[in-house]
Write a protein that holds these residues in place. Structure first.
Motif, PDB file in Angstrom:
ATOM      1  N   UNK A  85       2.165  -3.559   8.784  1.00 55.97           N
ATOM      2  CA  UNK A  85       3.672  -3.818   8.629  1.00 55.97           C
ATOM      3  C   UNK A  85       4.444  -2.683   9.470  1.00 55.97           C
ATOM      4  N   UNK A  86       5.511  -3.364   9.982  1.00 56.56           N
ATOM      5  CA  UNK A  86       6.469  -2.336  10.643  1.00 56.56           C
ATOM      6  C   UNK A  86       7.614  -2.418   9.405  1.00 56.56           C
ATOM      7  N   UNK A  87       8.076  -1.153   9.078  1.00 53.45           N
ATOM      8  CA  UNK A  87       8.965  -1.141   7.780  1.00 53.45           C
ATOM      9  C   UNK A  87       9.962  -0.290   8.101  1.00 53.45           C
ATOM     10  N   UNK A  88      11.237  -0.539   7.604  1.00 41.42           N
ATOM     11  CA  UNK A  88      12.481   0.209   7.782  1.00 41.42           C
ATOM     12  C   UNK A  88      12.649   1.016   6.191  1.00 41.42           C
ATOM     13  N   UNK A  89      12.255   2.309   6.018  1.00 40.06           N
ATOM     14  CA  UNK A  89      12.327   2.813   4.735  1.00 40.06           C
ATOM     15  C   UNK A  89      13.811   3.149   4.517  1.00 40.06           C
ATOM     16  N   UNK A  95       8.315   3.162  10.063  1.00 37.55           N
ATOM     17  CA  UNK A  95       6.971   3.386  10.300  1.00 37.55           C
ATOM     18  C   UNK A  95       6.325   2.227  10.354  1.00 37.55           C
ATOM     19  N   UNK A  96       4.804   2.443  10.692  1.00 44.63           N
ATOM     20  CA  UNK A  96       3.900   1.280  10.592  1.00 44.63           C
ATOM     21  C   UNK A  96       3.067   1.651   9.818  1.00 44.63           C
ATOM     22  N   UNK A  97       2.828   0.825   9.035  1.00 42.75           N
ATOM     23  CA  UNK A  97       1.676   0.998   7.852  1.00 42.75           C
ATOM     24  C   UNK A  97       0.380   0.042   8.142  1.00 42.75           C
ATOM     25  N   UNK A  98      -0.695   0.725   8.178  1.00 43.94           N
ATOM     26  CA  UNK A  98      -1.823  -0.159   8.486  1.00 43.94           C
ATOM     27  C   UNK A  98      -3.085   1.016   8.042  1.00 43.94           C
ATOM     28  N   UNK A  99      -4.304   0.613   8.239  1.00 46.43           N
ATOM     29  CA  UNK A  99      -5.177   1.322   7.505  1.00 46.43           C
ATOM     30  C   UNK A  99      -5.550   2.755   8.322  1.00 46.43           C
ATOM     31  N   UNK A 100      -4.740   2.798   9.236  1.00 48.78           N
ATOM     32  CA  UNK A 100      -5.031   4.428   9.985  1.00 48.78           C
ATOM     33  C   UNK A 100      -3.694   5.365   9.611  1.00 48.78           C
ATOM     34  N   UNK A 102       0.025   5.854   7.147  1.00 46.58           N
ATOM     35  CA  UNK A 102       0.719   5.315   5.700  1.00 46.58           C
ATOM     36  C   UNK A 102      -0.056   4.484   5.080  1.00 46.58           C
ATOM     37  N   UNK A 103      -1.355   4.770   4.763  1.00 45.85           N
ATOM     38  CA  UNK A 103      -2.313   3.724   4.122  1.00 45.85           C
ATOM     39  C   UNK A 103      -1.652   3.177   2.577  1.00 45.85           C
ATOM     40  N   UNK A 104      -1.249   4.458   2.005  1.00 46.50           N
ATOM     41  CA  UNK A 104      -0.706   4.214   0.580  1.00 46.50           C
ATOM     42  C   UNK A 104       0.416   3.021   0.663  1.00 46.50           C
ATOM     43  N   UNK A 105       1.192   3.160   1.721  1.00 45.29           N
ATOM     44  CA  UNK A 105       2.437   2.176   1.681  1.00 45.29           C
ATOM     45  C   UNK A 105       1.885   0.905   2.147  1.00 45.29           C
ATOM     46  N   UNK A 106       0.875   0.771   3.212  1.00 41.55           N
ATOM     47  CA  UNK A 106       0.240  -0.413   3.440  1.00 41.55           C
ATOM     48  C   UNK A 106      -0.513  -1.078   2.265  1.00 41.55           C
ATOM     49  N   UNK A 113       6.230  -6.569  -3.393  1.00 43.57           N
ATOM     50  CA  UNK A 113       7.420  -7.349  -2.877  1.00 43.57           C
ATOM     51  C   UNK A 113       8.549  -6.390  -2.253  1.00 43.57           C
ATOM     52  N   UNK A 114       9.842  -6.293  -2.525  1.00 42.93           N
ATOM     53  CA  UNK A 114      10.606  -5.775  -1.646  1.00 42.93           C
ATOM     54  C   UNK A 114      11.122  -4.423  -2.367  1.00 42.93           C
ATOM     55  N   UNK A 115      10.184  -3.678  -2.901  1.00 41.74           N
ATOM     56  CA  UNK A 115      10.240  -2.492  -3.303  1.00 41.74           C
ATOM     57  C   UNK A 115      10.230  -1.142  -2.749  1.00 41.74           C
ATOM     58  N   UNK A 116       9.749  -1.512  -1.238  1.00 39.38           N
ATOM     59  CA  UNK A 116       9.451  -0.111  -0.654  1.00 39.38           C
ATOM     60  C   UNK A 116      10.119  -0.124   0.677  1.00 39.38           C
ATOM     61  N   UNK A 117      10.802  -1.308   1.312  1.00 40.20           N
ATOM     62  CA  UNK A 117      11.722  -1.173   2.325  1.00 40.20           C
ATOM     63  C   UNK A 117      11.789  -2.571   3.118  1.00 40.20           C
ATOM     64  N   UNK A 118      12.614  -2.573   4.155  1.00 40.12           N
ATOM     65  CA  UNK A 118      12.598  -3.827   5.076  1.00 40.12           C
ATOM     66  C   UNK A 118      11.590  -3.954   5.997  1.00 40.12           C
ATOM     67  N   UNK A 119      10.838  -4.946   6.046  1.00 40.05           N
ATOM     68  CA  UNK A 119       9.684  -5.247   6.957  1.00 40.05           C
ATOM     69  C   UNK A 119      10.316  -6.020   8.041  1.00 40.05           C
ATOM     70  N   UNK A 120      10.116  -5.391   9.227  1.00 40.94           N
ATOM     71  CA  UNK A 120      10.482  -5.928  10.439  1.00 40.94           C
ATOM     72  C   UNK A 120       9.632  -6.666  11.131  1.00 40.94           C
ATOM     73  N   UNK A 121       8.359  -6.630  10.812  1.00 39.96           N
ATOM     74  CA  UNK A 121       7.311  -7.369  11.504  1.00 39.96           C
ATOM     75  C   UNK A 121       5.948  -7.320  10.886  1.00 39.96           C
ATOM     76  N   UNK A 122       5.108  -8.314  10.925  1.00 38.12           N
ATOM     77  CA  UNK A 122       3.862  -8.573  10.309  1.00 38.12           C
ATOM     78  C   UNK A 122       2.773  -8.640  11.514  1.00 38.12           C
ATOM     79  N   UNK A 123       1.496  -7.936  11.555  1.00 41.86           N
ATOM     80  CA  UNK A 123       0.562  -8.182  12.338  1.00 41.86           C
ATOM     81  C   UNK A 123      -0.421  -8.923  11.636  1.00 41.86           C
ATOM     82  N   UNK A 124      -0.800 -10.291  11.921  1.00 39.46           N
ATOM     83  CA  UNK A 124      -1.841 -10.769  10.939  1.00 39.46           C
ATOM     84  C   UNK A 124      -3.217 -11.176  11.779  1.00 39.46           C
ATOM     85  N   UNK A 125      -4.159 -11.395  11.074  1.00 36.43           N
ATOM     86  CA  UNK A 125      -5.481 -11.553  11.695  1.00 36.43           C
ATOM     87  C   UNK A 125      -5.364 -13.172  11.995  1.00 36.43           C
TER      88      UNK A 125
END
Length: 415
Positions: A85-89, A95-100, A102-106, A113-125
């Motif tokens: 997730x690319x997120x505006x806090x 920040x970019x939240x992934x397995x490497x 901001x794992x807690x935010x990931x 839901x929308x409790x942590x920020x505005x997601x500006x992009x998703x990288x999907x499998x």
């Protein structure tokens, strides 16, 4: 992202990034897109993503609320397929939240839901596929037989659905709707089935079915669930084709037409034959009360599709624990003057169903956020340990509660 007078609207509709990675293992998706946009983009690349079951569902809400799709038994929930997730806090940092990082935010964004920020992009499998699937959809009568007092074909349908859930087939998906549609004569069942061509052996084809038992001679590569049902149930109407999985989302679009007023209630239950029978029985027994509240001369013009939708959630989707199934009670109508009647009927039907399931030990506290009503607590079934962790992460990323106080709507993590 505001719906209040004098509020600020943050529109993400122009954030329409669509970039397939060079190795075709992931795709970058912007929040301004709908799933139809994503599916069309991926069509020539023989890859697929876990997304909405109709084309006009928005990308961000689906993923942040969990994301149930036709192919969940193979690839899990939509949120399970987000790699980053690319997120505006709240402090305006990105920040970019992934397995490497901001794992807690990931973790929190997957169902938070929308409790942590505005997601500006998703990288999907991006999952490799052959580009073909068997897709079928048929409708049949569920009216009461005057001789037996039982609903036509219900025993057969429920038996076959339970067998499908028990089999836990990870190449197939099903969405059964039990409906009351006055424009089509009342009680109707509607079954959508998809089976992926994982071996590349299917040949393109298409056809229609109506009033015939069993697969028609031209119906090739028929999935067992569809074959078993149509051998015992004469469809009122139906169609099948072998084409790209995207085609099923197009076929489902008429079930969610524009211009309706619509209301959902959702709960979870253990996926047993008894649960299926109880849910559908209460739904159909409650229809006469709804009809009595509406002027007879206006029912055809006012009442749209009223249904209970069964969403199998299998072991493959959960990867652990027992099978569960979700069910959604939905009503559609045209005239706002009936808002109170329709919502009260939905609330009571939902309460009676969940109460009856609870008495038999068949209910489950999970509430699927994306189909929940505003008066349902979507976080109630998350568990104490998970809620404690979510609150701790919120304290770290939004200590001043910007997203709770400043963002109207959505499901908020309680204090």
């Amino acid at each position: 992202m505001s719906t209040i007078t004098d509020g600020v609207l943050v529109a993400l509709t122009k954030l329409k990034t669509l970039e397939l990675a060079e190795d075709k293992k992931s795709v970058l998706v912007g929040p301004g897109l709908q799933w139809g946009d994503v599916y069309r983009y991926l069509l020539p690349h023989n890859v697929f993503v876990v997304g909405g079951r109709i084309t006009n569902i928005g990308v961000p809400g689906f993923l942040l609320g969990g994301g149930i799709s036709y192919l969940g038994s193979r690839w899990g929930f939509g949120m399970d397929n987000v790699e980053e997730f690319e997120v505006v806090l709240a402090d305006s940092s990105v920040v970019r939240a992934n397995k490497r990082s901001h794992l807690d935010l990931f973790w929190a964004l997957k169902g938070g839901s929308s409790n942590f920020g505005i997601v500006t992009s998703f990288r999907l499998t991006a999952h490799p596929i052959t580009g073909k699937a068997w897709i079928g959809k048929f409708a049949y009568s569920t009216a009461t037989d005057p001789d037996t007092g039982k609903r036509n074909h219900m025993e057969t349908v429920l038996d076959k659905l339970q067998a499908f859930v028990d089999k836990n087939d990870d190449t197939s998906g099903v969405l059964p709707l039990f409906m009351y549609v006055p424009q089509h004569g009342g009680p109707i069942g509607d079954i959508s089935v998809i089976k992926l061509d994982v071996e590349g052996k299917m040949e393109m084809g298409a056809g229609s079915i109506q009033g015939e038992y069993g697969p028609t001679p031209d119906m090739i590569h028929v999935p067992k669930l569809f074959k078993d049902m149509t051998e015992e149930i004469p469809p009122m109407m139906g169609a099948w084709n072998i084409s790209h999985p995207y085609q099923l989302t197009l076929a489902m679009n008429p079930d969610a037409p524009d211009g309706f007023r619509q209301s959902f209630r959702v709960h979870a239950a253990k996926a047993t034959r008894e649960s299926l029978e109880l849910i559908t029985h209460i739904f159909y027994n409650r229809i006469p009360e709804l009809l009595e509240k509406l002027p007879a001369e206006e029912i055809l013009q006012t009442l749209g599709q009223t249904s209970v939708i069964i969403q199998p959630i299998t072991k493959n989707m959960l990867k652990q624990g027992e099978k569960r199934g979700g069910y959604i009670i939905t009503v559609t109508w045209f005239d706002p003057k009936y808002d109170e009647i329709m919502n009260e009927w939905s609330d009571l039907t939902s309460e009676l169903t969940y109460e009856a399931l609870g008495k038999k030990g068949l209910s489950h506290p999970f509430i699927y956020m994306n189909d929940a009503h505003g008066n349902q607590d979507a976080f109630a079934g998350y568990g104490q340990r998970e809620m404690k962790r979510l609150k701790k992460i919120r304290e770290q990323y939004d200590p001043k509660r910007l997203w709770k106080k400043g963002l109207v709507g959505g499901y908020k993590i309680p204090e």
